[in-house]
Design a protein around this motif. Structure first.
Motif, PDB file in Angstrom:
ATOM      1  N   ASN A  81       0.823  -1.212   0.000  1.00 36.64           N
ATOM      2  CA  ASN A  81       0.000   0.000   0.000  1.00 36.64           C
ATOM      3  C   ASN A  81       0.854   1.258   0.000  1.00 36.64           C
ATOM      4  O   ASN A  81       0.526   2.255  -0.667  1.00 36.64           O
ATOM      5  N   SER A  82       1.979   1.226   0.726  1.00 37.46           N
ATOM      6  CA  SER A  82       2.877   2.383   0.763  1.00 37.46           C
ATOM      7  C   SER A  82       3.486   2.637  -0.612  1.00 37.46           C
ATOM      8  O   SER A  82       3.608   3.789  -1.049  1.00 37.46           O
ATOM      9  N   LYS A 140       2.203   1.674  -3.537  1.00 38.39           N
ATOM     10  CA  LYS A 140       1.150   2.074  -4.476  1.00 38.39           C
ATOM     11  C   LYS A 140       0.891   3.582  -4.415  1.00 38.39           C
ATOM     12  O   LYS A 140       0.601   4.221  -5.436  1.00 38.39           O
ATOM     13  N   LYS A 141       0.968   4.150  -3.211  1.00 37.74           N
ATOM     14  CA  LYS A 141       0.782   5.597  -3.086  1.00 37.74           C
ATOM     15  C   LYS A 141       1.909   6.367  -3.770  1.00 37.74           C
ATOM     16  O   LYS A 141       1.686   7.462  -4.306  1.00 37.74           O
ATOM     17  N   GLU A 142       3.101   5.796  -3.751  1.00 33.47           N
ATOM     18  CA  GLU A 142       4.278   6.502  -4.270  1.00 33.47           C
ATOM     19  C   GLU A 142       4.401   6.415  -5.792  1.00 33.47           C
ATOM     20  O   GLU A 142       5.039   7.269  -6.406  1.00 33.47           O
ATOM     21  N   ASN A 153      -3.515  10.715 -14.104  1.00 31.63           N
ATOM     22  CA  ASN A 153      -2.622   9.936 -13.252  1.00 31.63           C
ATOM     23  C   ASN A 153      -1.936   8.851 -14.074  1.00 31.63           C
ATOM     24  O   ASN A 153      -2.541   8.256 -14.970  1.00 31.63           O
ATOM     25  N   LYS A 159       0.841   5.415 -13.654  1.00 27.01           N
ATOM     26  CA  LYS A 159       1.615   4.479 -12.834  1.00 27.01           C
ATOM     27  C   LYS A 159       2.684   3.812 -13.701  1.00 27.01           C
ATOM     28  O   LYS A 159       2.991   2.635 -13.537  1.00 27.01           O
TER      29      LYS A 159
END
Length: 264
Positions: A64-65, A67-69, A78, A80
């Motif tokens: 999760n950390s 994915k935010k970055e 957005n 990715k």
């Protein structure tokens, strides 16, 4: 006015007929296509994060950390993209967020994966604040860094009492060479005299070792461990038999071959 308009039309026609112009257009189109491919193509969007090496830190929270970055804002959209992921920044933020992690190695796996290999800190001592009214202790790794609160199941580790001040998890509480010095002394005392240690109190010019029998040993942290242990063995074996150690207050080994002792 008419001749001017004719000349202007001819100059525009020359531009459209120029190879340089069309070459520039092709370069611009190619750049836009590559930019779109790199930034927004689903083929290069990160779809999987592989996590290895973690035992205490949850894989879900790590994922999760990350994915935010990895989300980057480009104009109104957005992305990715695996190309745009700032792995060095992500690594630094992970180490800051998870003090239990000693190392975080991130790699791109093209076209759409990122791998994270975590190396967690291993406790070798317990560090307890010397400040009065503070009972909470922390696990200490070989680098002298506190990284998580100590629980009761770590009672076999050496206990070190020192000033913690405003330290946070992930910060250095004790220099690594001083910690190695303490561990060497602990090993020598257990090996030679079977002395059980309650706690170590380090300072710049004195290391105080408190035994479970209530007496203390003063070491010089700038001195040689084998020499000080040798002097301790000599005085214990020749001058202070086990039956007299209950009345012993301290042995001071900080002055070379001059060893001082005091009884209660």
């Amino acid at each position: 006015m008419k001749p001017y308009r004719i000349k202007r039309k001819k100059s525009i026609l020359k531009i459209f007929k120029s190879r340089v112009f069309w070459l520039g257009v092709l370069v611009l189109l190619a750049f836009c296509g590559i930019f779109y491919l790199i930034s927004f193509s689903s083929f290069f969007q990160i779809k999987e994060i592989k996590i290895m090496g973690n035992q205490k830190i949850s894989s879900e929270t790590l994922e999760n950390s990350i994915k935010k970055e990895i989300v980057r804002k480009i104009v109104f959209y957005n992305s990715k993209s695996i190309f745009l992921a700032q792995l060095n920044k992500i690594r630094k933020n992970l180490l800051k967020e998870y003090p239990q992690a000693a190392r975080a190695d991130l790699k791109r796996i093209f076209p759409d994966k990122i791998s994270l290999k975590i190396q967690e800190r291993k406790p070798i001592a317990i560090f307890c604040p010397a400040e009065s009214g503070t009972e909470k202790c922390f696990l200490l790794d070989r680098e002298g860094i506190i990284f998580e609160p100590a629980e009761n199941n770590f009672s076999g580790l050496p206990k070190i009492v020192g000033n913690i001040g405003s330290l946070n998890l992930g910060e250095k509480a004790l220099e690594s060479n001083y910690l190695e010095y303490i561990l060497e002394i602990k090993g020598k005392l257990a090996e030679n005299q079977k002395i059980e240690i309650k706690e170590f109190i380090p300072s710049e010019k004195k290391l105080t070792v408190i035994t479970f029998d209530g007496w203390q040993i003063f070491f010089d942290p700038r001195g040689n461990v084998p020499d000080q242990i040798l002097n301790l063995n000599l005085i214990l074996n020749e001058k202070i038999p086990p039956e007299e150690r209950g009345n012993l207050e301290y042995i001071d080994l900080r002055f070379g071959n001059k060893v001082y002792r005091k009884f209660r």
